[in-house]
Design a protein around this motif. Structure first.
Motif, mmCIF file in Angstrom:
data_model
loop_
_atom_site.group_PDB
_atom_site.id
_atom_site.type_symbol
_atom_site.label_atom_id
_atom_site.label_comp_id
_atom_site.label_asym_id
_atom_site.label_seq_id
_atom_site.Cartn_x
_atom_site.Cartn_y
_atom_site.Cartn_z
ATOM 1 N N UNK A 1 -4.663 -0.108 94.915
ATOM 2 C CA UNK A 1 -3.716 0.832 94.296
ATOM 3 C C UNK A 1 -2.571 0.044 93.678
ATOM 4 N N UNK A 2 -2.363 0.257 92.384
ATOM 5 C CA UNK A 2 -1.336 -0.488 91.654
ATOM 6 C C UNK A 2 -0.806 0.418 90.536
ATOM 7 N N UNK A 3 0.479 0.687 90.524
ATOM 8 C CA UNK A 3 1.058 1.530 89.466
ATOM 9 C C UNK A 3 2.000 0.718 88.576
ATOM 10 N N UNK A 4 1.846 -0.631 88.634
ATOM 11 C CA UNK A 4 2.634 -1.527 87.787
ATOM 12 C C UNK A 4 4.136 -1.314 88.031
ATOM 13 N N UNK A 5 4.519 -1.476 89.305
ATOM 14 C CA UNK A 5 5.904 -1.226 89.697
ATOM 15 C C UNK A 5 6.340 -2.325 90.653
ATOM 16 N N UNK A 6 7.548 -2.856 90.505
ATOM 17 C CA UNK A 6 8.001 -3.932 91.401
ATOM 18 C C UNK A 6 8.480 -3.430 92.763
ATOM 19 N N UNK A 7 8.605 -2.109 92.936
ATOM 20 C CA UNK A 7 9.119 -1.556 94.197
ATOM 21 C C UNK A 7 8.273 -0.353 94.620
ATOM 22 N N UNK A 8 7.062 -0.644 95.059
ATOM 23 C CA UNK A 8 6.072 0.367 95.428
ATOM 24 C C UNK A 8 5.356 -0.172 96.664
ATOM 25 N N UNK A 9 5.743 0.317 97.854
ATOM 26 C CA UNK A 9 5.318 -0.426 99.042
ATOM 27 C C UNK A 9 5.204 0.420 100.314
#
Length: 508
Positions: free
Chosen positions: A146-154
């Motif tokens: 899962x990757x939404x191209x966001x630096x703060x998604x955790x």
């Protein structure tokens, strides 16, 4: 030579403040609990860990196992820091039916980790499986899942939602102040379901969500969503808030608009609930720390501790609102009795001192009842203080106190008179209201206290109020002082114990 001297001082400080019952890392830095899972025979504690230095960097998953959540065996690093990023927070679960298709056996332990790989410009969710009962993990070759191209998604946490026959992930969209819900049938392919938030406290970051079912006093299961925030706590720094509501497999709906905090002090954060427990059994650990000062604490060869394990349940408070009850789990088996007293009267403006053994974890369980206040009694200021104080103290004038103010029906926790650590954000005093409608007598109170090295936990009001604080006296606290001010108190019961491990911690 100077360096060696300082190292000796640090080691002595570290030894004095290292808890014996609360989990701490063998060395280096520890923060969030990760991957809390019971595999049917033992409990796994994974945690955010820098084994090389006592500050947050190069984070991997440390690992320890236990059969009782109190005596721990250290294990090798479970998820390393790699070129794909640091191994940030996440969860572990059992894929009993091999829905992922990643295991050779359809039925078995089938332990899966879902967690965040973190780079400076990107955070994405990875999957890994274990073939050796959680000792190490093999990363899924198709990562990230899962990757939404966001630096703060955790910080993914995953549960199986039986009514909708799918896995559900809750994950923090950190700077958007919301929690994302995603669904999957195989733990690999994820579909967005809904968002929750912003809700609760205005803050900078959302982190470490947990969605769990907790049993209430009538036996029903209630959905609870925990969201950790940092910074933005009313006490300063980091704190965990929670919402009680309904979850239909896609959307979480809170039952009311009331803000509830997990702790009234400052050092409980990023709590996580164990997976694979019997339905309705909710057991949690939390990191004892606060991001305002956790990397500057005086124990310089290790930093970080976990709370005692706590059983969670829900009950209505005297105002009719559902609240969490947090009760320490399993400590009774570690008890060695020091004293047990009943119906001891302390007249007003008196104190009493009891010796405590040095270097031992101490548990105190006390129930007390205040005299009826006399309206005619006044002081020069025109106000009469009616208070009881229980303090851990030493001959150097240091003390760590918990007290009850009858006039305002509040308890306090005061660590401001300890001299082992000074920091602008290391707040000294905390308070919580007590609703005495629980008691037969409105002047009664119960307190349940644990002092274990640098770890201090307070439970009050039938475990409805919980305060978690790090404490750093310069010298050991080897006395217990009971004091009254303004009126007398009857100690209905007072039990003191040392807590001794049932088995040695085994460090690899």
């Amino acid at each position: 030579m100077t360096e060696k001297k300082n190292d000796c001082v640090f080691s002595k400080v570290s030894r004095q403040h290292r808890p014996s019952v609360h989990f701490t890392p063998p060395t280096g830095f520890m923060n969030d609990p990760n991957g809390l899972v019971f595999d049917g025979a033992q409990y796994h504690l994974y945690y955010q860990h820098n084994p090389s230095a006592a500050y947050s960097a190069d984070i991997c998953w440390g690992h320890a196992t236990s059969t009782d959540l109190l005596s721990w065996k250290d294990q090798p690093i479970a998820l390393p820091n790699t070129v794909d990023g640091q191994a940030f927070s996440g969860c572990a679960l059992l894929d009993h039916e091999n829905s992922s298709g990643l295991f050779a056996n359809c039925h078995g332990t089938n332990l899966v980790a879902l967690y965040t790989r973190s780079l400076p410009t990107r955070q994405s969710q990875y999957l890994a499986i274990s073939h050796n009962n959680g000792q190490s993990f093999e990363e899924y070759p198709g990562n990230p899942v899962l990757d939404i191209d966001n630096p703060n998604f955790r910080d993914p946490q995953v549960i199986y939602h039986a009514p909708s026959r799918k896995w559900v992930m809750v994950i923090a969209e950190v700077e958007k102040h919301r929690i994302g819900f995603y669904g999957s049938t195989d733990l690999i392919h994820w579909t967005h379901l809904s968002h929750f938030g912003p809700a609760g406290l205005p803050t900078v970051n959302y982190e470490c969500p947990n969605l769990v079912q907790v049993r209430d006093e009538s036996g029903d299961l209630r959905w609870v969503l925990f969201v950790s925030i940092n910074p933005g706590s009313p006490m300063g720094g980091s704190v965990t808030q929670y919402f009680i509501g309904d979850f239909d497999g896609a959307v979480f709906t809170p039952s009311d608009g009331i803000l509830r905090l997990f702790d009234f002090a400052k050092d409980s954060y990023a709590m996580q609930v164990y997976s694979n427990l019997p339905a309705g059994e909710a057991v949690t650990l939390a990191w004892m720390g606060n991001w305002q000062y956790c990397q500057e604490l005086p124990t310089q060869d290790w930093r970080g501790a976990m709370s005692l394990p706590r059983d969670l349940s829900i009950r209505q408070d005297p105002n009719g609102y559902p609240r969490l009850v947090q009760k320490p789990r399993g400590v009774e088996k570690l008890r060695r009795a020091l004293s047990c007293e009943h119906a001891v009267y302390l007249p007003k403006d008196t104190h009493r001192t009891v010796s405590l053994p040095k270097g031992k974890a101490i548990e105190v369980v006390i129930r007390l009842t205040a005299d009826e206040p006399r309206q005619t009694e006044t002081t020069q200021t025109g106000f009469q203080s009616n208070r009881f104080e229980l303090a851990f103290a030493n001959d150097e004038g240091e003390k760590l106190s918990v007290g009850y103010d009858l006039s305002s029906t509040q308890i306090w926790l005061d660590r401001s008179k300890l001299r082992g650590f000074d920091h602008p954000f290391f707040t000294g005093r905390f308070a919580a209201p007590i609703n005495t409608a629980f008691y037969d007598n409105a002047r009664s109170l119960d307190l349940h206290l644990f002092l274990d090295g640098c770890a201090f936990e307070v439970y009050a009001n039938e475990h409805l109020e919980t305060g978690t604080a790090l404490v750093y006296p310069e010298k050991p606290l080897d006395m217990l002082r009971l004091s009254t001010e303004g009126l007398g108190f009857t100690i209905d019961s007072l039990e003191t114990y040392t807590l001794d491990k049932t088995m040695r911690r085994d460090t690899l």
